[in-house]
Design a protein around this motif. Structure first.
Motif, mmCIF file in Angstrom:
data_model
loop_
_atom_site.group_PDB
_atom_site.id
_atom_site.type_symbol
_atom_site.label_atom_id
_atom_site.label_comp_id
_atom_site.label_asym_id
_atom_site.label_seq_id
_atom_site.Cartn_x
_atom_site.Cartn_y
_atom_site.Cartn_z
ATOM 1 N N LEU A 186 0.835 -1.186 0.000
ATOM 2 C CA LEU A 186 0.000 0.000 0.000
ATOM 3 C C LEU A 186 0.878 1.248 0.000
ATOM 4 O O LEU A 186 2.073 1.185 0.299
ATOM 5 N N LEU A 187 0.277 2.375 -0.336
ATOM 6 C CA LEU A 187 1.003 3.643 -0.385
ATOM 7 C C LEU A 187 0.298 4.680 0.467
ATOM 8 O O LEU A 187 -0.936 4.702 0.542
ATOM 9 N N MET A 188 1.072 5.525 1.124
ATOM 10 C CA MET A 188 0.542 6.683 1.840
ATOM 11 C C MET A 188 1.373 7.897 1.473
ATOM 12 O O MET A 188 2.549 7.768 1.121
ATOM 13 N N VAL A 189 0.770 9.061 1.592
ATOM 14 C CA VAL A 189 1.493 10.308 1.382
ATOM 15 C C VAL A 189 1.523 11.079 2.695
ATOM 16 O O VAL A 189 0.501 11.249 3.356
ATOM 17 N N MET A 190 2.717 11.518 3.055
ATOM 18 C CA MET A 190 2.919 12.344 4.250
ATOM 19 C C MET A 190 3.447 13.704 3.809
ATOM 20 O O MET A 190 4.348 13.776 2.968
ATOM 21 N N THR A 191 2.900 14.770 4.341
ATOM 22 C CA THR A 191 3.392 16.115 4.053
ATOM 23 C C THR A 191 3.832 16.766 5.357
ATOM 24 O O THR A 191 3.258 16.505 6.419
ATOM 25 N N ALA A 192 4.831 17.635 5.267
ATOM 26 C CA ALA A 192 5.321 18.344 6.440
ATOM 27 C C ALA A 192 5.611 19.785 6.063
ATOM 28 O O ALA A 192 6.099 20.064 4.958
ATOM 29 N N ALA A 193 5.294 20.705 6.960
ATOM 30 C CA ALA A 193 5.503 22.127 6.698
ATOM 31 C C ALA A 193 5.870 22.826 7.995
ATOM 32 O O ALA A 193 5.517 22.375 9.084
ATOM 33 N N ALA A 268 -4.283 5.110 3.311
ATOM 34 C CA ALA A 268 -3.544 4.239 2.401
ATOM 35 C C ALA A 268 -4.312 4.072 1.097
ATOM 36 O O ALA A 268 -5.553 4.031 1.085
ATOM 37 N N VAL A 269 -3.575 4.000 -0.006
ATOM 38 C CA VAL A 269 -4.164 3.692 -1.316
ATOM 39 C C VAL A 269 -3.408 2.510 -1.904
ATOM 40 O O VAL A 269 -2.288 2.209 -1.496
#
Length: 421
Positions: A186-193, A268-269
């Protein structure tokens, strides 16, 4: 030295004389440390870690109630970026090998001289300095092995071309993100700012890359002033490591780079062509993280609404008698990270999870001691304690008297009342 970085430390050891000697005779400030607390057992040490958030925990490996290794495991759940050093007898060395997975910074054998401890603390300080310095470097050594992911994350496809997913999986396998064409990770996207709204510097991108490398397959890049990470794994990987990774990014950035960040994580995708949708979810979660106590928000969190602390307190009230209730198990029930839940409880309720749990258990224990004839061992069990000695320790610490003494006081008062009549 005036420019020496100062790191906070908690000491835990059940040997009173040794603990007192370590606390009072160690030249902490000269070595670059500031002693903020000490504990005689693992559970008290855990409460100090949750409340004081030290840089270093110096702990004996064998202690009452929970061992140093179990303490390290639970500490990693709430303070993944914290450093841990063990004090141990020679016979515990094989036992201590179990702790390798908790990234122990030092292992010291007893008996330990004050000079030997000071020398090792100097080494530990240098290790922490080097780690933080490496994270401050501005060079980003990330390769371009998976740059094909960047447009997939940032660009929207109304109708992906036929065969695109197959091609993408072949590319992912060829660069090592997938373990072959039949890998269904599975895939996940994490963003940080950055909290202050400034663009993320290359050094922060490298920090995220280094931390992600400890836990999950990944590709990390910068976009629009943020850091974006595509994470790959199976459900158990995400369940075990995702919260820890997100929390460690926040904690280590604040300590090493002296900056505060927000982190948002998607659901998750299963398809590479769904990465843009996951990215948009992560951005929504990133916005929600502005209101979170720990600086981290998962897409599932944003669907729950407020009242996290209130729900946590309700669960504590319903399950305080369960011996397995912990910050980790409670956070799993609420589907948030332990660190996020700990920060939320501290801010909203004004005290730590452990203090709240112990107080509720002790309130119930007092009622049972005063109003029933149950044995102390049974009362301990009904209050969530399998160890009667630890129950008695907690009860005396909370109420100032032992369970037996409280009952004797009640008996004396009853006898005095009957005599008066």
């Amino acid at each position: 030295m005036p420019d020496k970085n100062i790191y906070t430390v908690v000491v835990a050891d059940d040997e009173d004389e040794l603990r007192e000697a370590v606390c009072t005779m160690t030249p902490w400030e000269a070595l670059g440390f500031h002693l903020v607390g000490s504990a005689s057992n693992g559970l008290d040490a855990l409460e100090l870690v949750e409340r004081l958030e030290p840089d270093l925990l110096l702990t004996d490996i064998r202690m009452p109630f929970i061992s140093g290794i179990e303490l390290a495991r639970q500490v990693r759940e709430i303070r993944p970026a914290m450093h841990i050093a063990f004090l141990s007898g020679y016979d515990d060395f094989e036992y201590a090998k179990q702790a390798i997975q908790y990234n122990i910074i030092s292992y010291m054998l007893k008996p330990l001289t004050m000079d030997g401890l000071a020398a090792e603390l100097k080494v530990i300080h240098e290790k922490i300095d080097r780690r933080y310095a490496s994270l401050r470097r501005m060079d980003n050594q990330q390769g371009d092995r998976a740059e094909f992911l960047i447009p997939l994350v940032l660009e929207h496809y109304d109708t992906p071309p036929e065969g695109l997913e197959t091609t993408l999986r072949e590319n992912a396998a060829s660069c090592g993100l997938l373990r072959g064409s039949d890998d269904r990770s599975l895939l996940m996207v994490m963003t940080a700012a950055m909290v202050d709204g400034n663009p993320c510097e290359p050094g922060f991108t490298r920090l995220v890359e280094q931390l992600a490398n400890k836990y999950l397959r990944h590709f990390v890049f910068g976009a629009s002033g943020r850091v974006v990470a595509v994470l790959l794994g199976n459900p158990s990987d995400f369940e075990e490591y995702l919260h820890i990774l997100a929390d460690e990014i926040c904690q280590l950035t604040e300590r090493a780079l002296d900056k505060k960040v927000l982190v948002g994580v998607s659901r998750a995708v299963s398809q590479f062509t769904e990465l843009n949708a996951a990215y948009r979810q992560a951005l929504e979660a990133l916005h929600a993280a502005e209101e979170s106590e720990g600086g981290v928000s998962f897409t599932s969190d944003t669907r729950k609404g407020g009242g996290l602390c209130e729900r946590a307190l309700e669960i504590i009230e319903q399950h305080y008698m369960d011996e397995d209730l912990s910050l980790a198990s409670l956070s799993a029930m609420l589907d948030v990270s332990p660190n996020h839940l700990s920060a939320c409880i501290k801010k909203t309720a004004g005290e730590t999870f452990i203090n709240i749990l112990v107080r509720r258990r002790m309130e119930n224990a007092q009622q049972l001691l005063l109003n029933t004839n149950l044995q102390v061992q049974e009362i301990a069990r009904r209050c969530g304690y399998t160890d009667q000695h630890y129950f008695s320790y907690c009860f005396k610490k909370y109420s100032g008297t032992s369970p037996g003494a409280l009952r004797r006081q009640r008996a004396a008062q009853n006898a005095g009342g009957e005599a008066a009549t």
